[in-house]
Scaffold this motif. Sequence first.
Motif, PDB file in Angstrom:
ATOM      1  N   GLN A 134      88.142 -29.513 102.201  1.00 47.25           N
ATOM      2  CA  GLN A 134      87.222 -28.765 101.548  1.00 47.25           C
ATOM      3  C   GLN A 134      87.101 -29.010  99.634  1.00 47.25           C
ATOM      4  O   GLN A 134      86.281 -29.266  99.188  1.00 47.25           O
ATOM      5  CB  GLN A 134      86.853 -27.573 101.178  1.00 47.25           C
ATOM      6  CG  GLN A 134      87.224 -25.958 101.691  1.00 47.25           C
ATOM      7  CD  GLN A 134      87.082 -25.046 102.011  1.00 47.25           C
ATOM      8  OE1 GLN A 134      86.274 -24.002 101.749  1.00 47.25           O
ATOM      9  NE2 GLN A 134      88.274 -24.793 101.843  1.00 47.25           N
ATOM     10  N   ASN A 135      87.981 -30.246 100.024  1.00 51.02           N
ATOM     11  CA  ASN A 135      88.319 -31.075  98.611  1.00 51.02           C
ATOM     12  C   ASN A 135      87.704 -32.248  99.031  1.00 51.02           C
ATOM     13  O   ASN A 135      87.674 -32.421  99.646  1.00 51.02           O
ATOM     14  CB  ASN A 135      89.456 -31.341  98.405  1.00 51.02           C
ATOM     15  CG  ASN A 135      91.016 -30.465  98.318  1.00 51.02           C
ATOM     16  OD1 ASN A 135      90.241 -28.964  97.823  1.00 51.02           O
ATOM     17  ND2 ASN A 135      91.756 -30.264  98.637  1.00 51.02           N
ATOM     18  N   LEU A 254      88.992 -19.319 100.363  1.00 50.17           N
ATOM     19  CA  LEU A 254      88.053 -19.740 101.112  1.00 50.17           C
ATOM     20  C   LEU A 254      86.691 -18.290 100.991  1.00 50.17           C
ATOM     21  O   LEU A 254      85.615 -17.386 101.394  1.00 50.17           O
ATOM     22  CB  LEU A 254      88.277 -18.662 102.481  1.00 50.17           C
ATOM     23  CG  LEU A 254      89.947 -19.123 102.987  1.00 50.17           C
ATOM     24  CD1 LEU A 254      90.522 -18.180 104.866  1.00 50.17           C
ATOM     25  CD2 LEU A 254      89.009 -20.302 103.447  1.00 50.17           C
ATOM     26  N   SER A 255      86.238 -18.765  99.191  1.00 46.82           N
ATOM     27  CA  SER A 255      85.718 -18.277  98.790  1.00 46.82           C
ATOM     28  C   SER A 255      83.659 -18.486  99.185  1.00 46.82           C
ATOM     29  O   SER A 255      82.763 -17.906  99.587  1.00 46.82           O
ATOM     30  CB  SER A 255      85.220 -18.273  97.013  1.00 46.82           C
ATOM     31  OG  SER A 255      86.788 -17.257  97.094  1.00 46.82           O
ATOM     32  N   VAL A 256      84.057 -19.656  99.750  1.00 44.02           N
ATOM     33  CA  VAL A 256      82.652 -20.580  99.251  1.00 44.02           C
ATOM     34  C   VAL A 256      82.559 -20.321 101.232  1.00 44.02           C
ATOM     35  O   VAL A 256      83.380 -20.110 102.178  1.00 44.02           O
ATOM     36  CB  VAL A 256      82.297 -21.541  99.565  1.00 44.02           C
ATOM     37  CG1 VAL A 256      81.900 -22.527 100.078  1.00 44.02           C
ATOM     38  CG2 VAL A 256      82.602 -22.295  97.862  1.00 44.02           C
ATOM     39  N   PHE A 257      81.625 -20.009 102.342  1.00 41.85           N
ATOM     40  CA  PHE A 257      81.238 -19.449 103.609  1.00 41.85           C
ATOM     41  C   PHE A 257      81.314 -19.978 104.247  1.00 41.85           C
ATOM     42  O   PHE A 257      81.711 -20.721 105.674  1.00 41.85           O
ATOM     43  CB  PHE A 257      80.205 -19.125 103.770  1.00 41.85           C
ATOM     44  CG  PHE A 257      79.383 -18.616 104.948  1.00 41.85           C
ATOM     45  CD1 PHE A 257      79.941 -17.044 105.471  1.00 41.85           C
ATOM     46  CD2 PHE A 257      78.975 -18.866 105.620  1.00 41.85           C
ATOM     47  CE1 PHE A 257      79.407 -16.555 106.117  1.00 41.85           C
ATOM     48  CE2 PHE A 257      78.995 -18.400 107.141  1.00 41.85           C
ATOM     49  CZ  PHE A 257      79.324 -17.230 107.522  1.00 41.85           C
ATOM     50  N   SER A 258      81.289 -22.282 103.819  1.00 37.26           N
ATOM     51  CA  SER A 258      81.505 -22.783 105.116  1.00 37.26           C
ATOM     52  C   SER A 258      83.182 -23.358 105.297  1.00 37.26           C
ATOM     53  O   SER A 258      83.313 -23.262 106.505  1.00 37.26           O
ATOM     54  CB  SER A 258      80.612 -24.297 103.933  1.00 37.26           C
ATOM     55  OG  SER A 258      81.893 -24.624 102.612  1.00 37.26           O
ATOM     56  N   GLY A 259      84.056 -22.816 104.320  1.00 37.95           N
ATOM     57  CA  GLY A 259      85.379 -22.550 104.740  1.00 37.95           C
ATOM     58  C   GLY A 259      85.235 -21.334 105.275  1.00 37.95           C
ATOM     59  O   GLY A 259      85.959 -21.020 106.395  1.00 37.95           O
ATOM     60  N   ARG A 282      89.464 -14.503 100.970  1.00 43.63           N
ATOM     61  CA  ARG A 282      88.259 -13.575 101.902  1.00 43.63           C
ATOM     62  C   ARG A 282      88.693 -13.335 103.254  1.00 43.63           C
ATOM     63  O   ARG A 282      88.304 -12.435 103.535  1.00 43.63           O
ATOM     64  CB  ARG A 282      87.308 -14.592 101.401  1.00 43.63           C
ATOM     65  CG  ARG A 282      86.421 -14.299 101.754  1.00 43.63           C
ATOM     66  CD  ARG A 282      84.947 -14.975 102.041  1.00 43.63           C
ATOM     67  NE  ARG A 282      83.322 -13.892 102.060  1.00 43.63           N
ATOM     68  CZ  ARG A 282      82.566 -14.666 102.077  1.00 43.63           C
ATOM     69  NH1 ARG A 282      81.944 -16.519 101.828  1.00 43.63           N
ATOM     70  NH2 ARG A 282      81.431 -14.400 102.520  1.00 43.63           N
ATOM     71  N   ALA A 283      89.261 -13.889 103.504  1.00 43.98           N
ATOM     72  CA  ALA A 283      89.959 -13.696 105.215  1.00 43.98           C
ATOM     73  C   ALA A 283      91.395 -13.204 105.161  1.00 43.98           C
ATOM     74  O   ALA A 283      91.597 -12.852 106.177  1.00 43.98           O
ATOM     75  CB  ALA A 283      90.219 -14.957 105.998  1.00 43.98           C
TER      76      ALA A 283
END
Length: 303
Positions: A134-135, A254-259, A282-283
């Motif tokens: 994600q970076n 994992l706050s961003v849904f794409s992850g 988040r998971a």
Amino acid sequence: MSKVILYNFNHLRKNFSTISCYVPKHNPVQDNDIEILQEFIQKSMKMVILTGAGISTESGIPDYRSEEVGMYARTDRRPVQYQDFLKSSETRKRYWARNFIGFDNFSKVKPNSVHYSIRNLEVEHDKVTKLVTQNVDSLHFKAGSKQVVELHGTAFKVVCLSCEAEYDRFYIQERLKEVNSHLFGTSEGVRPDGDVEISQDTQDMFVPPSCESCGGILKPDIVFFGDNVPKIRVEEVRNSVTKSDSLLILGSSLSVFSGYRIVLQAVEEGKNVAIVNIGPTRADKDVKLKINAKCGDILPKIC
């Protein structure tokens, strides 16, 4: 005569040399956790790894959300929104000015032991079939990883939003230096995408870039907040997870849904899933194996 804006390099250099200032508070890793993760990796033959900002904090790049040390805790400024960048020339000028001032230092950041450990898992041990990050800092490529998908793009490529021409970010930096020779130096601090804080005077005097082919709007090849990950990239990741036997998440809340949706897919397909992160994610409720630790304290001891 044009006004010259000067900045002090010393504070930024100090920040990069003291990388621990961006790592959240954490407890020492437990021997049992090392053994558990080692067993997870040993059993994995076709592993997908998903990395987040939590591994780059150990190289001196802050994340957004970590308590006390993340960018949201340090400043009330927020990342540029995609629609604002499209609609507002002032927003584009402000973004490019801050990115220009910060890029030279951002581009010099080096990989840390976590990046090299992941590289070893792929290249030396043939465990990793796909590395999804994600970076946007390209530190995995610098470390020598091969099968990398930069989910949110890269800060090292620039695209034209009109004709889709592509440019190397270093080339754009040299162009910007030519037309902004009245500005030089840097600011204190750096952000996950290379952005920095600058004065209003610097912003007002800055000359932003434009496409050499059509004169259109240039944008770093980064998925801004409010934008969508390209479908072809989403499909590549989805197919990689389907073909894998396990998913290892490193340094991401994992706050961003794409992850997060990558984890949901892996769980739904019955893959073995493990998370290593400082603090909750988040998971956490979705997976069976979660290790609360700094990645640099555990992964290099295994790889």
